[in-house]
Design an enzyme around this catalytic site. Structure first.
Site, PDB file in Angstrom:
ATOM      1  N   HIS A 192      -1.082  -0.764  -1.886  1.00 54.34           N
ATOM      2  CA  HIS A 192       0.264  -1.267  -2.172  1.00 54.34           C
ATOM      3  C   HIS A 192       0.188  -1.775  -3.617  1.00 54.34           C
ATOM      4  CE1 HIS A 192      -0.082  -2.184   2.207  1.00 54.34           C
ATOM      5  NE2 HIS A 192       1.210  -1.946   2.279  1.00 54.34           N
ATOM      6  N   ASP A 197      -1.354  -5.128  -3.959  1.00 55.15           N
ATOM      7  CA  ASP A 197      -2.793  -5.283  -3.670  1.00 55.15           C
ATOM      8  C   ASP A 197      -3.591  -5.173  -4.955  1.00 55.15           C
ATOM      9  OD1 ASP A 197      -2.064  -4.948  -0.983  1.00 55.15           O
ATOM     10  OD2 ASP A 197      -2.543  -2.806  -1.027  1.00 55.15           O
ATOM     11  N   ASP A 247      -6.700   1.964   7.857  1.00 54.72           N
ATOM     12  CA  ASP A 247      -5.853   0.773   7.782  1.00 54.72           C
ATOM     13  C   ASP A 247      -6.420  -0.196   8.825  1.00 54.72           C
ATOM     14  OD1 ASP A 247      -3.963  -1.138   7.519  1.00 54.72           O
ATOM     15  OD2 ASP A 247      -2.227   0.171   7.809  1.00 54.72           O
TER      16      ASP A 247
HETATM   17  C1  XUL Z   1       1.374  -2.538   8.440  1.00 51.73           C
HETATM   18  C2  XUL Z   1       0.826  -1.281   7.900  1.00 51.73           C
HETATM   19  C3  XUL Z   1       0.925  -1.125   6.424  1.00 51.73           C
HETATM   20  C4  XUL Z   1       1.193   0.276   5.986  1.00 51.73           C
HETATM   21  C5  XUL Z   1       1.415   0.411   4.505  1.00 51.73           C
HETATM   22  O1  XUL Z   1       1.195  -2.695   9.795  1.00 51.73           O
HETATM   23  O2  XUL Z   1       0.294  -0.469   8.626  1.00 51.73           O
HETATM   24  O3  XUL Z   1      -0.223  -1.613   5.846  1.00 51.73           O
HETATM   25  O4  XUL Z   1       0.158   1.140   6.345  1.00 51.73           O
HETATM   26  O5  XUL Z   1       2.445  -0.390   4.063  1.00 51.73           O
HETATM   27 CO    CO Z   2      -0.636   1.366   8.260  1.00 52.98          CO
END
Ligand code: XUL
Ligand code: CO
Length: 437
Positions: A101, A104, A339
């Site tokens: 992001h 970040d 993630d």
């Molecule tokens: C939130 C999530 C985010 C997205 C990117 O739950 O998964 O981190 O992957 O904005």
């Molecule tokens: Co995500």
């Protein structure tokens, strides 16, 4: 140059018999599965937010993941140093991609102009490090949820200025993604949803979200960014009703708003299960709509009802995911982005390596198992057999559209009763899958 993980060497593939916790037992980037190397099949990606910004805070406790390299400030120096940390980590791990992001990688300042200038400074260093290491950007995205201005949402805010701010921020994030050769751009809903309809105009909010995506796509075209746009479903958290609830909801939104072919899906396991679905269900629904673009690899916890974002180590889960991914021959320009975050009790930097190694190995095992199942044709043969009544006769006429209701009535009046059903054999098939694990 300073080393941030001095005790860690390059992580190597040592095979299933290895006892070395800092080696891959199954992920061998050169090994070929169904015609693709594992490197190309998975396109593993490390996420900046959890891995390099995660602090271990929870609603009851403060930071536990206090990193020796991070002074905790939002200075540009700290952000620049973090780029070195990130690229050393990703290089040693051997992942080909990373994701971020905007917030970040670069801290926010008091005006958008200053914020963008800082972002450019960090992006320049990211670009150098990418060139130096060969690590590539899988996707960029904008954080449209942390700053208090986004309390009512971003593209779905009731405040037009907030929509404008979000647009400006996404414009810049797409430009930086393009500058860094990013292969995709992600929209996760963030606060795009609502808590209570008493104060919400759902129609306007959904129209604004569609307008926002078209504006993003128009801008991407104007600057020559040809990366894939991805919409990431999530049913709740932070809002009670998220507009990107699940794959079906997102596909409907895409189709209804003329975004077919423009926006595909980034499917995340923990979001699937929060929506009451399996990951396999979400992936298959996206795949059959030609919209399975990328995945966020993680897992939730059956006993906890929130987005725990744990690293995926479950071999059944990985096998089910890989059955779908192999069916569409991988993810194209997408990838497998972790993630996922280490638990707040796992505060040593080495835990970050254990976590990613475990996730990559689980996917590699899942791929090998799924490929063996597919090579034997046990599922595909059974499914083909199960639907064979549609291959000829009245079934074929139903599928090719030549049979009317009147034809079907005439057929059944003549026949009197439908052909007997056959067992679905679910238990036998579940046993069969176990034989491959
Ligand atoms: C939130 C999530 C985010 C997205 C990117 O739950 O998964 O981190 O992957 O904005
Ligand atoms: Co995500």
């Amino acid at each position: 140059m300073a080393e941030y993980f001095p005790e860690i060497q390059q992580i190597q593939y040592e095979g299933p018999q290895s006892k070395n916790p800092l080696a891959f037992k199954h992920y061998n980037p050169e090994e070929v599965v169904e015609g693709q190397t594992m490197r190309d099949l998975f396109r593993f990606s490390v996420c900046y937010w959890h891995t390099f910004r995660g602090t271990g805070t929870d609603p009851f406790g403060s930071a536990t993941l206090v990193r020796p390299w991070d002074d905790g400030s939002d200075s540009v120096e700290n952000a620049l140093k973090r780029v070195d940390v990130a690229f050393e980590f990703i290089s040693k791990l051997g992942a080909p991609f990373y994701c971020w992001h905007d917030r970040d990688i670069a801290p926010e300042r008091s005006t958008l102009r200053e914020t963008n200038a800082v972002l450019d400074q960090i992006a320049a260093k990211l670009k150098d490090k990418q060139a130096e290491t060969g690590i590539k950007l899988l996707w960029g995205t904008a954080n449209l949820f942390s700053n208090p201005r986004f309390m009512h949402g971003a593209a779905t805010s009731c405040n037009a200025d907030v929509f404008a701010f979000a647009a400006a921020q996404v414009k810049k994030a797409i430009e930086v993604t393009h500058e860094l050769g990013g292969e995709n751009y992600v929209f996760w809903g963030g606060r795009e949803g609502y808590h209570n309809l008493y104060n919400t105009n759902m129609q306007r909010e959904l129209d604004h979200l569609a307008r926002f995506m078209h504006l993003a796509h128009d801008h991407a075209k104007s600057i020559g960014f040809t990366g894939q746009f991805l919409f990431e479903p999530k049913p709740k958290e932070p809002t009670k009703h998220q507009y990107d609830f699940d794959a079906a909801t997102c596909l409907n939104f895409i189709g209804r708003n003329g975004l077919d072919g423009i926006v595909k899906l980034n499917i995340e396991t923990n979001h699937a299960t929060l929506a009451g679905h399996t990951m396999m269900h979400e992936l298959e629904l996206a795949r059959i709509h030609n919209a399975l673009g990328s995945i966020d690899a993680n897992t939730g916890d059956l006993l906890l009802g929130w987005d725990t974002d744990q690293f995926p180590t479950d071999i059944y889960l990985a096998t089910q995911i890989m059955l779908v991914l192999l069916e569409q021959q991988g993810l194209g320009s997408g990838g497998t982005n972790f993630d996922a975050k280490v638990r707040r009790e796992s505060f040593d930097p080495v835990d970050l390596f254990h976590a990613h190694i475990g996730g990559m190995d689980a996917f590699a095992r899942g791929a090998k198992i799924a490929a063996a199942i597919r090579a034997d044709g046990v599922l595909s043969d059974f499914v083909a057999q199960r639907y064979r009544s549609f291959d000829s006769g009245i079934g074929a006429k139903i599928e090719d559209g030549s049979a009317t209701f009147a034809d079907l009535e005439a057929y059944m009046l003549e026949k009197g009763e439908s052909a007997p059903n056959e067992s679905g054999r679910q238990e036998w098939i579940e046993n069969l899958i176990n034989q491959y694990l």
